[in-house]
Design an enzyme around this catalytic site. Structure first.
Site, short mmCIF file in Angstrom:
data_model
loop_
_atom_site.label_atom_id
_atom_site.label_comp_id
_atom_site.label_asym_id
_atom_site.label_seq_id
_atom_site.Cartn_x
_atom_site.Cartn_y
_atom_site.Cartn_z
N SER A 80 0.83 -1.20 0.00
CA SER A 80 0.00 0.00 0.00
C SER A 80 0.87 1.27 0.00
CB SER A 80 -0.95 -0.04 1.20
OG SER A 80 -1.98 0.91 1.06
N ASP A 96 -6.01 -3.44 -2.32
CA ASP A 96 -4.91 -3.05 -1.44
C ASP A 96 -4.16 -4.26 -0.87
OD1 ASP A 96 -3.64 -2.15 1.21
OD2 ASP A 96 -4.29 -0.25 0.34
#
Length: 676
Positions: free
Chosen positions: A418, A538
């Site tokens: 991320s 993510d």
């Protein structure tokens, strides 16, 4: 070896139950029922940093397989000798078997260097498993062969680690010889150790540069060798003070059959060298079998694409099945053609660390980087950095990077999830921490900074996510442009999650910006990123702190940075805000108090907005996963700002300061790690 150069490969871990959810290199080649049998006869034990597993001179009672953490083999101080660290054991390795197999006592002590977990198999169960699992006995006999050789040299008292690699080649060409020479020269430069190439193939001498061709053209003859006369061996060794040494062997029946003389020769060489490379012929003679039993790893040179699918594939399978090598101990290397990388598909892609060697002519920088990586990987000197997920909390990574730059801490490979993937990509692209700070602050110093990345022009159809992600892609494109992973100064692995299968996907090939966009696709916020018929979200969802990715690559020294706040941090934040509110409340007049109460109610109602609900729900889960993953790192930096919010991209300074502070607190431990 070099998942970092096999950029097409994705990580798709198998789902298993029990201790062996991710089998170690020792167990990965065993059948599922054999792994289950080992698990039935083992128990999981934990160690705290500094715990002694066993002492030198004690009778062995168990065999240990490391699940997580790091252990040190050492001898205690005794006048006039000082305490000496002999070597380190890492995740996936094992110890305690030598004394069990030889019937002796432990020749050194073992200490847990970090909090660690290991499978402990009692001496009785160990002997039972050896009888019932031939492949396990084969692997351990190879390990025992190396240990006994070292003890024959007196290493039970002054032990050191000698590393031995076997080298096969599909064709004897100048390109192969050039690679081997450059690799060994780089190893010599990186380690400052003594290195020797022992040519048992009979094909290497005529391919080497002229400086390596001097000496008796007939080479060293096993037939006339006198094991008791060391000078009869020494005179055939071609010495190079600033490079490495060579020993060519004469081709005859003794070279194939006389394994006893080969063992004596190898014993003699391990007195004098720290690294040995054994160039082997592609046939399993008694001498070759003995050489493989002493080898820690194997390098396979595939001259062209067809050799990868024939020679290398066949040889790798043979080494795994017949000699107990794990896939991580086999390194396949093929030269690129005219600067173009080759992508392996099919069965060969399953060999864990496959590498296409960059062209010395067209990609000199990449070629030299590959050599350095190979050398540091074999010598276990690779330093890995893991940057975790955390939205605005991830700004703390900039402070961590700043300290590493200022203190000249080397980083050889990086993994990120991320926001960690985003900052890791920028750093690997050549931007230093000050330049990355400018990038972060270019969003603005107001609370609208977040929406400079995700604005109203980027709003998506709600059923796919609130924002398309085009605006953030446009913002980052001015920095990452059209860079590919091959353009990065250090290798980077980014983590994303397959929306349809919940599998972790490791992105390390192709366009860097696209990989970043996939890794930061926060569920509900950004549209999932389309990928090979599926969608990626993510990376923090399944792996907010991807330590295991580097550990599985063989990276032995890992620094992990978790920026997610703990429950304790969140409680502290709420307590600070409550105290600040009450302190201000007492100092206000009647009408001001009413206004403050009204504003507080509005803020509390806003706190439960859909953005906070989504992000906090994800981060609460991610913290516990990251904490567990971080326990397997050598250095764990928790750089979370307690009085902060995930949306505070406008408050870069306080996050950066926290990253600097927490990293400097562990700087001494980081320096010690580099020395080990």
């Amino acid at each position: 070896m070099m998942n970092f150069f096999s950029f097409w490969k994705n990580g798709k871990p198998e789902v298993k139950e029990g201790y062996l959810a991710e089998p170690t290199s020792l167990l990965s080649s065993l059948a599922p029922d054999e792994q289950a049998l080992i698990e039935q006869n083992a128990r999981l034990v934990g160690f705290k940093r500094g715990d002694i597993v066993y002492e030198k001179g004690t009778v062995p009672d168990a065999f240990y397989i490391i699940i997580s953490g790091r252990f040190r083999l050492f001898t205690r101080a005794r006048d006039p000798e000082k305490e000496s660290t002999l070597l380190f054991f890492y995740r996936g390795e094992h110890f305690g078997e030598t004394a069990l197999l030889t019937g002796g006592v432990h020749s050194a002590s073992v200490e847990a260097k970090t909090d660690a977990m290991a499978l402990k198999i009692s001496a009785e169960s160990f002997q039972k498993l050896l009888r019932e699992i031939p492949a396990l006995a084969l692997h351990l006999s190879r390990s025992l062969g190396r240990h006994l050789t070292r003890e024959d040299l007196g290493y039970s008292h002054h032990r050191r680690e000698v590393r031995i690699a076997a080298f096969y080649f599909s064709a004897s060409t100048e390109g192969m010889a050039c690679f081997l020479v450059d690799f060994i020269k780089t190893l010599r430069r990186e380690t400052q150790s003594k290195v020797l190439i022992l040519d048992l193939s009979g094909k290497l001498k005529n391919l080497l540069p002229a400086e390596f061709r001097r000496g008796d053209a007939s080479g060293f003859d096993f037939k006339t060798m006198d094991p008791s006369n060391e000078s009869s061996i020494q005179k055939f060794i071609l010495g190079h003070e600033t490079s490495f040494d060579l020993l060519f062997c004469a081709a005859n029946a003794a070279l194939d059959e006389d394994e006893k003389k080969f063992t004596a020769l190898l014993t003699h060489l391990t007195y004098r060298y720290d690294y040995l490379v054994l160039c082997l012929p592609d046939r399993n003679t008694p001498v070759v079998v003995k050489a493989l039993n002493y080898s820690d790893r194997v390098y396979l040179w595939a001259e062209k694409k067809t050799d990868v699918f024939t020679f290398a594939s066949r040889k790798a399978g043979e080494l795994c099945q017949d000699f107990g090598f794990s896939k991580n101990e086999i390194k396949i290397i093929m030269p690129s053609q005219e600067g173009k990388a080759f992508s392996a598909d099919g069965p060969v892609a399953e060999i864990q660390l496959f590498s296409t060697l960059p062209s010395l002519q067209y990609q000199r920088f990449q070629y030299e980087k590959t050599m350095t990586f190979l050398a540091k990987e074999w010598s276990e000197r690779l330093v890995g950095l893991v940057l975790g997920s955390g939205a605005a909390y991830g700004l703390s990574h900039i402070g961590v990077l700043r300290v590493l730059e200022q203190e000249k801490i080397p980083v050889d490979v990086l993994a990120g999830s991320s926001i960690g993937a985003l900052f890791g990509a920028l750093w690997a692209a050549g931007y230093d921490s000050h330049e990355i700070e400018k990038v972060a602050k270019s969003l603005g110093s107001k609370k609208s900074a977040f929406f400079n990345l995700l604005g109203f022009r980027d709003i998506s159809a709600i059923h796919r996510g609130f924002f398309k992600g085009n605006q953030i892609t446009k913002f980052l494109s001015s920095y990452l442009k059209d860079m590919t992973f091959l353009d990065l100064k250090i290798p980077v692995k980014m983590v994303a999650t397959d929306l349809l299968t919940a599998e972790e996907v490791v992105l390390d090939s192709g366009n860097v910006l696209n990989a970043v966009r996939a890794s930061i696709s926060v569920p509900g916020f950004l549209r999932p990123y389309p990928y090979k018929g599926s969608y990626l979200i993510d990376g923090g969802v399944v792996d907010p702190l991807p330590v295991k990715i580097l550990a599985d690559m063989g990276v032995r020294k890992i620094i992990a940075v978790n920026v997610l706040p703990s429950p304790k941090d969140l409680i502290e934040r709420n307590e600070l805000r409550r105290k600040a509110f009450h302190q201000g409340f007492q100092q206000r007049g009647y009408w001001q108090r009413i206004a403050m109460k009204t504003l507080d109610r509005v803020q509390r109602r806003y706190t439960s907005n859909i953005f906070n609900v989504l992000m906090n729900s994800i981060m609460f889960t991610e913290f516990e996963v990251a904490r567990m993953e971080g326990s397997e790192a050598d250095i764990f930096i928790h750089a979370a700002v307690s009085d902060a919010h995930w949306i505070e991209f406008f408050s870069a300074d306080k996050f950066i300061d926290e990253g600097v502070k927490k990293t400097r607190e562990q700087l001494a431990d980081i320096r010690q790690l580099l020395l080990e």
